[in-house]
Design an enzyme around this catalytic site. Structure first.
Site, PDB file in Angstrom:
ATOM      1  N   LYS A  16      43.415  22.310  26.059  1.00 40.20           N
ATOM      2  CA  LYS A  16      42.613  22.718  27.226  1.00 40.20           C
ATOM      3  C   LYS A  16      42.397  24.224  27.220  1.00 40.20           C
ATOM      4  O   LYS A  16      41.313  24.714  27.556  1.00 40.20           O
ATOM      5  CB  LYS A  16      43.280  22.263  28.534  1.00 40.20           C
ATOM      6  CG  LYS A  16      43.270  20.756  28.740  1.00 40.20           C
ATOM      7  CD  LYS A  16      41.850  20.217  28.941  1.00 40.20           C
ATOM      8  CE  LYS A  16      41.804  18.704  28.947  1.00 40.20           C
ATOM      9  NZ  LYS A  16      40.452  18.142  28.964  1.00 40.20           N
ATOM     10  N   SER A  36      42.328  21.750  33.251  1.00 42.32           N
ATOM     11  CA  SER A  36      43.536  21.301  33.948  1.00 42.32           C
ATOM     12  C   SER A  36      44.375  22.499  34.363  1.00 42.32           C
ATOM     13  O   SER A  36      44.366  23.543  33.696  1.00 42.32           O
ATOM     14  CB  SER A  36      44.337  20.423  32.983  1.00 42.32           C
ATOM     15  OG  SER A  36      45.659  20.269  33.433  1.00 42.32           O
ATOM     16  N   TYR A  70      48.650  19.138  24.200  1.00 45.96           N
ATOM     17  CA  TYR A  70      47.609  18.800  25.182  1.00 45.96           C
ATOM     18  C   TYR A  70      47.175  20.051  25.951  1.00 45.96           C
ATOM     19  O   TYR A  70      45.981  20.347  26.070  1.00 45.96           O
ATOM     20  CB  TYR A  70      48.116  17.722  26.158  1.00 45.96           C
ATOM     21  CG  TYR A  70      47.298  17.634  27.420  1.00 45.96           C
ATOM     22  CD1 TYR A  70      46.009  17.101  27.400  1.00 45.96           C
ATOM     23  CD2 TYR A  70      47.788  18.121  28.638  1.00 45.96           C
ATOM     24  CE1 TYR A  70      45.246  17.060  28.552  1.00 45.96           C
ATOM     25  CE2 TYR A  70      47.026  18.076  29.788  1.00 45.96           C
ATOM     26  CZ  TYR A  70      45.756  17.544  29.748  1.00 45.96           C
ATOM     27  OH  TYR A  70      44.987  17.511  30.884  1.00 45.96           O
TER      28      TYR A  70
HETATM   29  C1  UD1 Z   1      50.937  15.738  34.269  1.00 45.25           C
HETATM   30  C2  UD1 Z   1      50.803  16.509  32.994  1.00 45.25           C
HETATM   31  C3  UD1 Z   1      49.637  17.454  33.133  1.00 45.25           C
HETATM   32  C4  UD1 Z   1      48.376  16.673  33.478  1.00 45.25           C
HETATM   33  C5  UD1 Z   1      48.618  15.859  34.743  1.00 45.25           C
HETATM   34  C6  UD1 Z   1      47.444  14.973  35.025  1.00 45.25           C
HETATM   35  C7  UD1 Z   1      53.110  16.664  32.168  1.00 45.25           C
HETATM   36  C8  UD1 Z   1      54.249  17.567  31.862  1.00 45.25           C
HETATM   37  N1  UD1 Z   1      52.021  17.231  32.726  1.00 45.25           N
HETATM   38  O1  UD1 Z   1      51.208  16.664  35.277  1.00 45.25           O
HETATM   39  O2  UD1 Z   1      49.450  18.189  31.960  1.00 45.25           O
HETATM   40  O3  UD1 Z   1      47.301  17.551  33.653  1.00 45.25           O
HETATM   41  O4  UD1 Z   1      49.750  15.042  34.565  1.00 45.25           O
HETATM   42  O5  UD1 Z   1      47.640  14.260  36.193  1.00 45.25           O
HETATM   43  O6  UD1 Z   1      53.155  15.480  31.891  1.00 45.25           O
HETATM   44  N2  UD1 Z   1      57.805  12.363  38.230  1.00 45.25           N
HETATM   45  C9  UD1 Z   1      59.007  11.695  38.494  1.00 45.25           C
HETATM   46  N3  UD1 Z   1      59.131  10.420  38.064  1.00 45.25           N
HETATM   47  C10 UD1 Z   1      58.139   9.755  37.395  1.00 45.25           C
HETATM   48  C11 UD1 Z   1      56.922  10.435  37.137  1.00 45.25           C
HETATM   49  C12 UD1 Z   1      56.794  11.735  37.564  1.00 45.25           C
HETATM   50  O7  UD1 Z   1      59.912  12.263  39.083  1.00 45.25           O
HETATM   51  O8  UD1 Z   1      58.335   8.592  37.031  1.00 45.25           O
HETATM   52  C13 UD1 Z   1      57.664  13.752  38.665  1.00 45.25           C
HETATM   53  C14 UD1 Z   1      57.413  14.706  37.522  1.00 45.25           C
HETATM   54  O9  UD1 Z   1      58.610  15.083  36.879  1.00 45.25           O
HETATM   55  C15 UD1 Z   1      56.716  15.844  38.255  1.00 45.25           C
HETATM   56  C16 UD1 Z   1      55.906  15.119  39.347  1.00 45.25           C
HETATM   57  O10 UD1 Z   1      56.540  13.844  39.500  1.00 45.25           O
HETATM   58  O11 UD1 Z   1      57.659  16.658  38.864  1.00 45.25           O
HETATM   59  C17 UD1 Z   1      54.461  14.909  38.971  1.00 45.25           C
HETATM   60  O12 UD1 Z   1      54.426  14.325  37.681  1.00 45.25           O
HETATM   61  P1  UD1 Z   1      53.084  13.810  37.006  1.00 45.25           P
HETATM   62  O13 UD1 Z   1      52.377  12.874  37.900  1.00 45.25           O
HETATM   63  O14 UD1 Z   1      53.439  13.324  35.641  1.00 45.25           O
HETATM   64  O15 UD1 Z   1      52.164  15.103  36.927  1.00 45.25           O
HETATM   65  P2  UD1 Z   1      52.418  16.526  36.223  1.00 45.25           P
HETATM   66  O16 UD1 Z   1      53.657  16.557  35.457  1.00 45.25           O
HETATM   67  O17 UD1 Z   1      52.226  17.568  37.244  1.00 45.25           O
END
Ligand code: UD1
Length: 338
Positions: free
Chosen positions: A154, A125, A150
């Site tokens: 990795k 990842s 997590y």
């Molecule tokens: C997350 C994991 C990462 C994993 C990946 C798999 C975390 C910190 N990281 O990545 O380790 O490999 O998923 O797909 O959880 N967001 C919102 N509102 C929401 C959900 C998300 O604003 O309800 C934002 C998050 O803050 C972030 C972006 O959307 O800025 C992407 O979030 P997300 O889909 O959870 O992915 P990652 O955080 O990049």
């Protein structure tokens, strides 16, 4: 016969990879315990591919089962998906993560050492990079201490595999560092099935648009990015699945004792707001959202340099963010109906 054991083959990325493996002429054998996947996926795979896929129910950490499968099926390659992946849960229950993602992997490598398995593709990842110094992120980016158990698993897994390859000088391994996989198969037969309230952005977007969730909370809009929201590299799961096939083909052509890492992303960063806008434009559905506080542990910006995968794996993404969001929405509608 190019028999490929796919651990976690009924899961989100695993199931899409099984489809691509079959299309490329490989013979996938699924081992899955349905802990984070659904039994119905097997039927859907059959419907989609019109093929009978060999399946064993169980935990990849069950040495007896694994030995039996590798021996009986004469497995020559493994794609290892089965792992826990929820960042928040890993903070609350680190031992669960170290047990499954690290001890389980060590166990798997031990078993492999006793058989004629030559190639191994590992699900890594972009989380291994943390907040990168240089964007787009190349595979040479410095690996800093992980921000969650997590992420640690990795990082450890990559080190363990590398050392194992060095010592055994027999296995050939590609670690694929996924950026943010989203979307679903265009047939809408398989896709992501998040357990409970989704932590990831796109499943939350589709569930909000479908009326399952009241509103999406954007985790902060005061980041140093053009619109203040975090930037990620969202890759269509079908493109990601194809990267595994290319990685496997590449490994089959390498000499023993090979190890390398590859970023699998699109090379393009999109902000949270851009994803929402693009979803609304592509699907015509409104997403109700509000701005909330920052989410602890979030990095500001992460997108991949994919030149290495392009040149060495001869792989490149072909689907756009819009394609992925459209497919994610079609999938959401199909599961909402059932
Ligand atoms: C997350 C994991 C990462 C994993 C990946 C798999 C975390 C910190 N990281 O990545 O380790 O490999 O998923 O797909 O959880 N967001 C919102 N509102 C929401 C959900 C998300 O604003 O309800 C934002 C998050 O803050 C972030 C972006 O959307 O800025 C992407 O979030 P997300 O889909 O959870 O992915 P990652 O955080 O990049």
């Amino acid at each position: 016969m190019n028999k490929v054991l796919v651990t976690g083959g009924a899961g989100y990325i695993g199931s899409h990879t099984v489809v691509e493996l079959l299309e490329a002429g490989f013979n996938p054998i699924i081992v899955d315990n349905f802990e984070n996947s659904d039994r119905s996926v097997l039927e859907k795979l059959k419907l989609l591919t019109r093929k009978n896929i060999t399946f064993y129910e169980g935990d990849f950490g069950d040495s007896r089962l694994l030995t039996e499968v590798i021996k009986n099926e004469n497995v020559s390659s493994i794609i290892h998906f089965a792992a826990y992946k929820a960042v928040g849960e890993s903070v609350k229950n680190p031992l669960k993560y170290y047990q499954n993602n690290v001890s389980g992997l060590i166990n798997l490598l031990r078993i492999i050492g006793n058989f004629n398995v030559s190639s191994f593709v590992f699900s890594s990842s972009c989380t291994v990079y943390g907040e990168a110094k240089i964007l787009p992120i190349t595979e040479n980016e410095e690996i800093k201490p992980a921000s969650s158990p997590y992420g640690s698993t990795k990082q450890m897994d990559e080190t363990i595999i590398k050392d194992f390859v060095l010592a055994s000088n027999s296995l050939k391994v590609a670690s694929l560092r996924y950026f943010n996989p989203i979307g679903a198969h265009p047939s809408s037969l398989i896709g992501e099935l998040p357990l409970g309230i989704p932590a990831n952005l796109v499943p939350f977007v589709t569930q909000t648009a479908a009326g399952i969730r009241k509103e999406l909370v954007i985790n902060g809009n005061d980041y140093p990015t053009p619109d203040g929201t975090c930037i990620r590299d969202y890759i269509h799961v079908v493109d990601l699945a194809k990267a595994h096939v290319n990685a496997l083909r590449h490994l089959l052509n390498q000499k023993e004792g090979y190890y390398d890492t590859f970023n699998i992303g699109t090379g393009k960063g999109s902000s949270v707001l851009e994803v929402i806008k693009s979803f609304e434009k592509t699907t015509g559905k409104k997403v109700t959202y509000k701005i909330g506080p920052r989410r602890q542990g979030d990095i500001i910006s992460a997108y991949a340099a994919v030149d290495k995968a392009k040149s060495i794996l001869e792989w490149q993404p072909t689907l756009s963010l819009e394609d992925a969001l459209r497919d994610a929405w079609n999938w959401q509608q199909s599961i909402s109906r059932t």
